[in-house]
Motif scaffolding. Sequence first.
Motif, mmCIF file in Angstrom:
data_model
loop_
_atom_site.group_PDB
_atom_site.id
_atom_site.type_symbol
_atom_site.label_atom_id
_atom_site.label_comp_id
_atom_site.label_asym_id
_atom_site.label_seq_id
_atom_site.Cartn_x
_atom_site.Cartn_y
_atom_site.Cartn_z
ATOM 1 N N ILE B 139 1.485 -1.016 -0.235
ATOM 2 C CA ILE B 139 -0.147 0.005 -0.132
ATOM 3 C C ILE B 139 1.192 1.751 -0.019
ATOM 4 O O ILE B 139 0.531 2.635 -0.787
ATOM 5 C CB ILE B 139 -0.712 0.104 1.261
ATOM 6 C CG1 ILE B 139 -1.821 -0.966 0.540
ATOM 7 C CG2 ILE B 139 -1.571 1.522 1.520
ATOM 8 C CD1 ILE B 139 -2.930 -1.446 2.367
ATOM 9 N N GLY B 140 2.057 1.361 0.804
ATOM 10 C CA GLY B 140 2.671 2.600 0.913
ATOM 11 C C GLY B 140 3.191 2.338 -0.382
ATOM 12 O O GLY B 140 3.417 3.775 -1.042
ATOM 13 N N PHE B 141 4.384 1.294 -0.987
ATOM 14 C CA PHE B 141 4.577 1.665 -2.030
ATOM 15 C C PHE B 141 3.949 2.513 -3.626
ATOM 16 O O PHE B 141 4.346 2.954 -4.219
ATOM 17 C CB PHE B 141 5.135 0.324 -2.544
ATOM 18 C CG PHE B 141 6.585 -0.115 -1.975
ATOM 19 C CD1 PHE B 141 7.439 1.099 -2.260
ATOM 20 C CD2 PHE B 141 6.742 -1.089 -1.387
ATOM 21 C CE1 PHE B 141 8.558 0.240 -1.653
ATOM 22 C CE2 PHE B 141 8.004 -1.796 -0.716
ATOM 23 C CZ PHE B 141 9.339 0.063 -0.142
ATOM 24 N N SER B 142 2.856 1.201 -3.445
ATOM 25 C CA SER B 142 1.232 2.199 -4.019
ATOM 26 C C SER B 142 1.343 3.092 -4.044
ATOM 27 O O SER B 142 1.008 3.891 -5.061
ATOM 28 C CB SER B 142 0.686 1.136 -4.365
ATOM 29 O OG SER B 142 -0.907 0.788 -5.528
ATOM 30 N N ALA B 143 0.884 3.964 -2.621
ATOM 31 C CA ALA B 143 1.090 5.696 -2.422
ATOM 32 C C ALA B 143 1.894 6.063 -3.754
ATOM 33 O O ALA B 143 1.604 6.978 -4.328
ATOM 34 C CB ALA B 143 0.530 5.955 -1.383
ATOM 35 N N LEU B 144 3.312 5.790 -3.046
ATOM 36 C CA LEU B 144 4.170 6.305 -3.461
ATOM 37 C C LEU B 144 4.118 6.438 -5.530
ATOM 38 O O LEU B 144 4.510 7.764 -6.072
ATOM 39 C CB LEU B 144 5.414 6.133 -3.483
ATOM 40 C CG LEU B 144 5.917 5.673 -1.807
ATOM 41 C CD1 LEU B 144 7.184 4.819 -1.402
ATOM 42 C CD2 LEU B 144 6.119 7.344 -1.044
ATOM 43 N N LEU B 145 3.859 4.984 -5.764
ATOM 44 C CA LEU B 145 3.945 5.279 -6.697
ATOM 45 C C LEU B 145 2.899 5.636 -7.936
ATOM 46 O O LEU B 145 2.859 6.951 -9.145
ATOM 47 C CB LEU B 145 3.764 3.634 -7.291
ATOM 48 C CG LEU B 145 4.264 2.716 -9.260
ATOM 49 C CD1 LEU B 145 5.722 3.644 -9.507
ATOM 50 C CD2 LEU B 145 3.864 1.744 -8.873
ATOM 51 N N LEU B 146 1.482 5.429 -7.389
ATOM 52 C CA LEU B 146 0.237 6.843 -7.758
ATOM 53 C C LEU B 146 0.699 8.187 -7.883
ATOM 54 O O LEU B 146 0.041 8.587 -8.491
ATOM 55 C CB LEU B 146 -0.617 5.902 -7.138
ATOM 56 C CG LEU B 146 -0.881 4.859 -7.858
ATOM 57 C CD1 LEU B 146 -2.860 4.506 -6.621
ATOM 58 C CD2 LEU B 146 -1.747 4.118 -9.532
ATOM 59 N N SER B 147 1.007 8.389 -6.765
ATOM 60 C CA SER B 147 0.980 9.925 -6.949
ATOM 61 C C SER B 147 2.316 10.216 -7.645
ATOM 62 O O SER B 147 2.237 11.526 -7.920
ATOM 63 C CB SER B 147 1.990 10.407 -5.509
ATOM 64 O OG SER B 147 3.193 9.610 -4.794
#
Lengths: 61, 305
Positions: B139-147
């Motif tokens: 979830i953390g990595f995905s939030a970084l990637l999506l932002s």
Amino acid sequence: MSIQSVSSQQSVSRSASFTLLQTISAFVFGAVIVYAVGFLPMGAAHNAAHDTRHSLAFPCH
Amino acid sequence: MLFRRIILNALFVGLLAGLLLTAAQTIGVTPIIFAAEVYETADEAPVADHDHQAMTDHDHESSVDSHEHGINENHEHGLDDSLELGLVENHEHGTSENHNHQQAATEGHSHEHDSEAWAPEDGAERTLYTLVSNILASIGFSALLLSLMAQAQAMGITNINISRGAAWGIAGFIVCFAAPGIGLPPEIPGIEAAPLEYRQEWWLLAVVASATGLAVLAFSPIKYKALGLLAIAVPYVIGAPQHQGPEFGHPDANAVAALSSLHHDFIIASSVANLIFWVAMGILSAWVLKRWVLNSSSQALASGA
């Protein structure tokens, strides 16, 4: 006409900085979670996330 | 609202990618961690009753601590006498096991023994916590990637599609796994390494430098691309913190040979698992970005809201 284009430019730049604010906030959210799982030095957090830390090659122990 | 859509989609992508990571990990990676831990335990305490032994030692240490602490406070601060007496008395007679145990629990975090802190039981509980940690990390990595994807898209420097998503995923693998892994190879339990803080600082440096470098290489005008290579090189010029001495502290040469072989397998297995994880993250993130994250924000942009 020129007034309209100025105000629409202002609105675009305001909306662009609002977008930036939101993407930065989401980025910080992600960074805090990754820090908690991968780096938090507390013993219980380390033990709970131990195998995740090793698998993702975070420095561990 | 863009922020809310990024977070909700990061939860969704993180859940799927976390499940995939757990599957890849369960097949190839965690068996090696468990195999290495057998040597780690054997190294620490050759006696059969390892836990009991460790606990007794610790109790002794912490009651000595409390004794010293009590004396000092008594003289210097004059705090609650009854508490001080309780601690000192407990040390002198050494009868109350319960109290010792509580003392160990309250002081657990300040001690360096990881074994003293709470840990999930091996088996289903440990697997469950690993699954939850994997999903949280995803979830953390995905939030970084999506932002980052959303920002790049909003600035018009890229137009995300599925194959570019896969490229972002490979970039994530390079940034978060390969780049730090070149200086600090993935570790198995029992390996000797430089102090944790230095390794964590260097890990962060390698991640930030390679992310910056790749972004410059991918999106900047050609005349600046050399700066991207320079940024990627910086952490290796500085050099990763290295442990001086043998890689494994285990006294038995056969065990060291087995651990070295496990470590070799672990680097390959974790590389494969991380590559699968990151490519899936990139593709999923690109898909939700097109479908949900940017959809209504482009409408909002058009209407000036």
